[in-house]
Scaffold this active site. Structure first.
Site, PDB file in Angstrom:
ATOM      1  N   SER A   1       0.869  -1.079   0.277  1.00  0.00           N
ATOM      2  CA  SER A   1       0.510   0.294  -0.288  1.00  0.00           C
ATOM      3  C   SER A   1       0.834   1.423  -0.140  1.00  0.00           C
ATOM      4  O   SER A   1       2.043   1.123   0.071  1.00  0.00           O
ATOM      5  CB  SER A   1      -1.193   0.001   0.984  1.00  0.00           C
ATOM      6  OG  SER A   1       0.293   0.339   2.077  1.00  0.00           O
ATOM      7  N   LYS A   2       0.359   2.359   0.248  1.00  0.00           N
ATOM      8  CA  LYS A   2       1.223   3.852   0.209  1.00  0.00           C
ATOM      9  C   LYS A   2       1.966   3.695   1.210  1.00  0.00           C
ATOM     10  O   LYS A   2       2.606   4.539   0.952  1.00  0.00           O
ATOM     11  CB  LYS A   2       0.209   4.615   0.010  1.00  0.00           C
ATOM     12  CG  LYS A   2      -0.671   5.298  -1.445  1.00  0.00           C
ATOM     13  CD  LYS A   2      -1.091   6.417  -1.195  1.00  0.00           C
ATOM     14  CE  LYS A   2      -1.882   7.051  -3.136  1.00  0.00           C
ATOM     15  NZ  LYS A   2      -3.586   7.531  -3.042  1.00  0.00           N
ATOM     16  N   ARG A   3       1.783   3.204   2.383  1.00  0.00           N
ATOM     17  CA  ARG A   3       2.960   2.808   3.422  1.00  0.00           C
ATOM     18  C   ARG A   3       4.237   2.867   3.050  1.00  0.00           C
ATOM     19  O   ARG A   3       5.121   3.093   3.522  1.00  0.00           O
ATOM     20  CB  ARG A   3       1.881   2.081   4.450  1.00  0.00           C
ATOM     21  CG  ARG A   3       1.634   2.920   5.257  1.00  0.00           C
ATOM     22  CD  ARG A   3       1.136   1.862   6.623  1.00  0.00           C
ATOM     23  NE  ARG A   3       0.099   0.540   6.057  1.00  0.00           N
ATOM     24  CZ  ARG A   3       0.993  -0.618   5.904  1.00  0.00           C
ATOM     25  NH1 ARG A   3       1.896  -1.051   6.689  1.00  0.00           N
ATOM     26  NH2 ARG A   3       0.372  -1.841   5.331  1.00  0.00           N
ATOM     27  N   HIS A   4       4.066   1.510   2.479  1.00  0.00           N
ATOM     28  CA  HIS A   4       5.253   1.357   1.079  1.00  0.00           C
ATOM     29  C   HIS A   4       5.755   1.772   0.630  1.00  0.00           C
ATOM     30  O   HIS A   4       6.988   1.949  -0.276  1.00  0.00           O
ATOM     31  CB  HIS A   4       4.917  -0.052   0.777  1.00  0.00           C
ATOM     32  CG  HIS A   4       4.571  -0.589   1.940  1.00  0.00           C
ATOM     33  ND1 HIS A   4       3.210  -1.492   1.858  1.00  0.00           N
ATOM     34  CD2 HIS A   4       5.240  -2.008   2.661  1.00  0.00           C
ATOM     35  CE1 HIS A   4       3.074  -2.102   3.045  1.00  0.00           C
ATOM     36  NE2 HIS A   4       4.475  -2.596   3.163  1.00  0.00           N
ATOM     37  N   GLY A   5       5.145   3.748   0.299  1.00  0.00           N
ATOM     38  CA  GLY A   5       5.559   4.169  -0.411  1.00  0.00           C
ATOM     39  C   GLY A   5       5.413   4.532  -1.743  1.00  0.00           C
ATOM     40  O   GLY A   5       3.918   3.757  -1.831  1.00  0.00           O
TER      41      GLY A   5
END
Ligand code: GLU
Length: 488
Positions: free
Chosen positions: A260-264
């Site tokens: 997800s966006k948390r991973h970049g």
């Protein structure tokens, strides 16, 4: 009896990618697209269908972004609604009559029913079921109402939806990735098929279109598994043969949580902007759900299309590993021709003249993993470097550094044809202790490199000098001398 077993449809494969345009095309979705493209095989057809009937989630402009990202990846679809025309994809909001016809058939046969319940009633029902610790689901109040009563409400203009009457029994299919699946229909809610705005939900539109488009295999994320029994019920109610289903596992981030966006970045467009080439991204993404069963790791899209088989799809979640992507990207950049690299560098070097791109491509091709490293590496070609005295001198003393810069200026000015060899020789000659020659040569080269490029790491000096021109190189060497002399 009709054979309803998955994959029983004759003829060549037809697969589709059916995104809902709600944002940007993500790695997880493009994986589905890529697997569908490849598994259509060389003789099959790959279709793109924009599922835009959820008007609340629809994001204007998103479709253009999706199609641009698919085209960039090389995932070209084989057909669309304009027969013989340029290939626009199918768009569900342009096909409403098909879904409404199917809904009418379902109403006629009693496989679906009108529901008049207001949002407030459904909310209350949900809350009460939750409070009682029961599963939340529609209680079929409208199905139990006398037909005339429902009709009277409709005539009065009360808004309604059409719900599927989930049949009794079980739903089973033999998933091509997950193996045999079985669900108890009694535990499944009566799905809304047509919303009060007259648009179908994904559940109806998808079934109707997959049938009309003669889709043989549906590849989609594992999150759609709970929807599949509903879809099978619609197929059955309409007397249609369902396609085979392959539900592919989640794509995980390095921490083994859903990517997800948390991973970049997760959007394909971001990977393009970060300087990944589509060949590498496709190569990488293919391995998020498939494996060749050999040690091979480099595949073109067309090789993937001819090699991929359903039996090698993986059922365990795949981790998106950016380091592997960097590695593959480097390999792919080195496989491209210089003119091709030059062309791909264009957006990363807006300030470069056309004639500079190929020399730059030749200088960087072997050294980079990503195209976006090039602006930094080539900064010296577009702006005067401004190294400090300390950066210039490095590990040398001021006098040695200046002597070597003078020697370098002479060699550059004298059009040395073997500049690196000549510089090395000069450096060797200026070494004071035999035991440290190697290091001394390195330090001397470093002064020249920093003087000309302002960087400790740069492409090879002779090519760098060719690129900026001898005069510019000489003026940088002189300027470096002045910088060292000023305080020294
Ligand atoms: N429109 C659905 C999505 O956006 C497609 C699911 C499917 O492929 O059936 O994911």
């Amino acid at each position: 009896m009709t054979d309803l077993s998955p994959g029983s449809l004759p003829g060549s494969r037809r697969l589709r990618f059916a995104p809902s345009p709600t944002g940007q095309l993500h790695i997880g979705s493009v994986r589905t697209a890529l697997l569908s493209y490849c598994l259509a095989g060389e003789d099959g057809r790959f279709l793109v269908r924009i599922e835009d009937t959820d008007r609340e989630r629809f994001v204007p402009g998103a479709t253009t972004g999706y199609l641009g990202a698919l085209a960039w990846m090389g995932l070209r679809w084989d057909e669309g609604p304009d027969i013989g025309g340029p290939c626009a994809p199918y768009v569900e909001s342009e096909r409403l009559e098909h879904y409404l016809q199917a809904a009418d058939r379902l109403l006629d046969t009693g496989a679906a029913y009108r529901c008049l319940c207001s949002k407030e009633r459904l909310d209350d029902l949900r809350a009460a079921q939750k409070a009682a610790g029961q599963p939340t689901r529609y209680d079929r109040r409208c199905w139990h109402l006398p037909k005339a009563e429902v009709q009277a409400e409709l005539d009065r203009g009360t808004s309604s939806v059409i719900r599927l009457l989930m049949p009794e029994g079980e739903s089973r299919w033999d998933d091509l990735v997950l193996g045999p699946q079985e669900f108890q229909n009694g535990e499944i809610d009566d799905q809304v098929l047509i919303k009060s705005d007259g648009f179908p939900t994904y559940h109806l539109a998808q079934v109707v279109d997959d049938h009309l488009m003669e889709i043989t295999h549906v590849i989609r994320g594992v999150e759609w598994v709970p929807s599949t029994p509903k879809h099978l019920a619609v197929y059955r109610a309409l007397g249609w043969v369902p396609p085979a289903f392959a539900h592919v596992p989640l794509v995980l981030g390095p921490d083994h949580k859903k990517l997800s966006k948390r991973h970049g970045s997760v959007a394909v467009a971001d990977y393009r902007d970060m300087g990944y080439v589509p060949e590498a991204l496709a190569n990488m993404i293919a391995f998020l759900g498939w494996s060749p069963g050999t040690e091979e790791e480099i595949f073109t899209l067309e090789e993937l299309r001819s090699r991929m088989t359903f039996d090698r799809l993986q059922s365990s979640p795949a981790v998106f590993d950016q380091q592997r992507l960097d590695h593959l990207n480097g390999v792919w950049i080195r496989r491209l021709s210089i003119p091709d690299v030059a062309q791909r560098l264009r957006p990363f070097l807006p300030q470069a003249q056309d004639s500079q791109l190929e020399p730059i491509a030749a200088m960087v091709q072997e050294r980079i993993h990503r195209l976006d490293e090039v602006p930094g590496l080539m900064q010296f070609a577009f702006a005067e470097p401004d190294p400090t005295r300390e950066e210039l001198i490095g590990r040398l003393d001021a006098a040695t550094a200046m002597n070597f810069l003078r020697a370098a200026a002479e060699l550059v000015g004298g059009n040395s044809t073997a500049l690196m060899d000549d510089l090395k020789r000069a450096a060797e000659e200026s070494a004071s202790e035999p035991g440290t020659i190697k290091r001394h040569v390195r330090d001397c080269m470093q002064v020249v490199r920093v003087a000309i490029t302002g960087q400790r790491v740069s492409p090879p000096l002779p090519e760098s000098i060719d690129l900026i021109g001898k005069e510019v190189a000489l003026s940088r060497l002189r300027r470096a001398l002045a910088v060292i002399a000023k305080v020294g």
